[in-house]
Design a protein around this motif. Structure first.
Motif, PDB file in Angstrom:
ATOM      1  N   LEU A 159      40.321  74.312  44.565  1.00 19.68           N
ATOM      2  CA  LEU A 159      40.742  74.422  43.167  1.00 19.68           C
ATOM      3  C   LEU A 159      41.847  73.424  42.858  1.00 19.68           C
ATOM      4  CD1 LEU A 159      41.024  78.270  42.490  1.00 19.68           C
ATOM      5  CD2 LEU A 159      39.409  76.689  41.451  1.00 19.68           C
ATOM      6  N   ALA A 190      43.463  76.400  38.668  1.00 21.91           N
ATOM      7  CA  ALA A 190      43.931  77.678  39.203  1.00 21.91           C
ATOM      8  C   ALA A 190      44.900  78.361  38.247  1.00 21.91           C
ATOM      9  CB  ALA A 190      44.607  77.450  40.565  1.00 21.91           C
ATOM     10  N   ARG A 192      44.304  82.015  36.494  1.00 26.10           N
ATOM     11  CA  ARG A 192      45.234  83.120  36.694  1.00 26.10           C
ATOM     12  C   ARG A 192      45.813  83.607  35.367  1.00 26.10           C
ATOM     13  NH1 ARG A 192      46.696  84.020  41.977  1.00 26.10           N
ATOM     14  NH2 ARG A 192      45.939  82.505  43.478  1.00 26.10           N
ATOM     15  N   ASP A 216      50.493  84.970  40.682  1.00 27.25           N
ATOM     16  CA  ASP A 216      50.464  83.894  41.670  1.00 27.25           C
ATOM     17  C   ASP A 216      50.574  84.474  43.078  1.00 27.25           C
ATOM     18  OD1 ASP A 216      50.344  81.378  42.694  1.00 27.25           O
ATOM     19  OD2 ASP A 216      52.466  80.918  42.382  1.00 27.25           O
ATOM     20  N   ALA A 254      35.244  79.351  40.133  1.00 25.96           N
ATOM     21  CA  ALA A 254      36.673  79.195  40.383  1.00 25.96           C
ATOM     22  C   ALA A 254      37.300  80.501  40.848  1.00 25.96           C
ATOM     23  CB  ALA A 254      37.375  78.694  39.119  1.00 25.96           C
ATOM     24  N   ALA A 314      39.320  81.108  44.359  1.00 29.02           N
ATOM     25  CA  ALA A 314      40.732  81.493  44.318  1.00 29.02           C
ATOM     26  C   ALA A 314      41.026  82.715  45.177  1.00 29.02           C
ATOM     27  CB  ALA A 314      41.152  81.761  42.875  1.00 29.02           C
TER      28      ALA A 314
END
Length: 377
Positions: A181, A186, A190, A197, A271, A275
């Motif tokens: 990513l 990312a 998020r 995080d 994605a 992640a």
């Protein structure tokens, strides 16, 4: 040359699951060299913002809901060709075979969840499925099952001869890959799904009993203290069990550790997989189980149930556990988070296994089913 009509309705009205399988299977078989004339047929136009239809798709003026009422509630034998045009072979892609004049028929049965886990179905739909699906399976010239597990269920529950069933596995799209990513990608992911995080265990699927979210939450609770920075992220729309799972999270004091991401846009799935630190899929029953395959293709270690079709999907590339064994599930999650040697092996095996599931192969096998079915009549 034979005229083959493929019911494209799930592909038009569903973005994931059966919709994706129908969409990719149709695309793959149309890409195969043949002298057949193919027609895609859709019951009702897609809603705004849904999947666009390929050029030339025939769209019925009535939705699938209304046509099913005509066919299976009112029991009016209006042949599907009235809406879709004439066909030598009609492929019903979503459990139910409508009245048809076609000389040969193929029916896809994705799973028998409503038989194995009737609590997962809306009662009114359950009654229709229990009446119509067995009749459709017996009437069809040939049946496609998504897995050997579903094929075995068809034989056990409906006494369908194994020779009448072909197993065609789903493929995995090339967009699911282990590409790292980018930082901006990312961050956007998020932010959109409120992930924070921190490392997270991911699961994807509508909240319903057979997906075993309750078991996963309880297993996560047992290891949460050992992984204070790790979250559990549940991606999927709210089904029958949303309130029950949410209440369990609250009762275990995990409100800050479990994130309900809601429905995940199909475009965001690659994605989201990449992640995640671990992908968990502890389902009680699956007709196939595309998410763990996509996770493996994305280079993510997988913890999976050993129930129904899932061993066919993950093979030796995942940690598999009895889904009702919370201690075993917790132990598998802990190992998947901490055992770096196993993680490296799991990623390598997962990538290799995922490469064996291709839509090109699925399209080739589907065309073979069409040819054999037409030849038998």
């Amino acid at each position: 040359m034979a005229r083959i009509t493929i019911d494209f309705t799930p592909a038009a009205h569903q973005s994931a699951g059966i919709g994706r399988l129908t969409r990719e299977s149709a695309r793959a078989v149309l890409a195969q060299p043949s002298n057949h004339r193919f027609t895609l047929f859709c019951m009702g136009a897609p809603k705004a913002g849904r999947q666009s239809l390929p050029a030339g798709t025939i769209v019925a003026p009535l939705s699938d809901r209304w046509l099913h009422r005509i066919w299976f509630r009112a029991r009016l034998p209006v042949p599907v060709e009235v809406f879709a045009g004439p066909a030598d072979l009609y492929h019903a892609t979503d459990f139910i075979l409508p009245p048809t004049r076609a000389r040969a028929t193929v029916l896809t049965v994705h799973d028998l969840t409503f038989e194995r886990d009737p609590d997962s179905a809306v009662p009114t739909l359950l009654r229709i499925l229990k009446r119509v699906v067995p009749a459709s399976a017996r009437a069809a010239t040939h049946i496609i099952a998504d897995s050997r597990s579903t094929a075995a269920d068809l034989t056990e529950l409906y006494q369908i001869a194994p020779a009448k069933i072909s197993v065609i596995y789903s493929g995995v799209d090339a967009r699911f890959s282990p590409v790292a990513l980018q930082a901006a990608e990312a961050a956007a992911l998020r932010d959109k799904y409120r992930l924070g995080d921190v490392p997270f265990v991911l699961t994807v699927g509508t909240l319903q009993k057979r997906k075993n979210h309750l078991g996963l939450v309880r297993a996560f609770a047992r290891i949460a203290g050992r992984h204070p920075e790790t979250q559990l992220v549940i991606g999927g729309g709210a089904g029958w069990l949303y309130d029950e799972v949410s209440a369990e999270v609250a009762s275990l004091g995990l409100q800050e550790r479990v994130r309900f991401a809601g429905y995940v846009d199909d475009a965001d799935l690659p994605a989201l997989y990449r992640a995640a630190r671990v992908f968990a899929f502890p389902s009680l029953y699956e007709g196939f189980g595309i998410p763990p395959l996509e996770a493996m293709a994305s280079g993510v270690p997988v913890v999976s149930s050993n129930a129904s079709s899932l061993p066919e999907v993950v093979g030796d590339a995942a940690l598999t556990v009895e889904p009702r064994d919370i201690d075993a599930l917790a132990a598998a999650l802990n190992r998947a988070l901490t055992d770096d040697a196993w993680r490296a092996v799991a990623v390598e095996r997962g990538l290799a296994r995922a490469r064996g599931f291709t839509w090109e192969r699925a399209g080739r096998e589907l065309l073979e089913v069409y040819n054999q079915t037409l030849g038998r009549r």
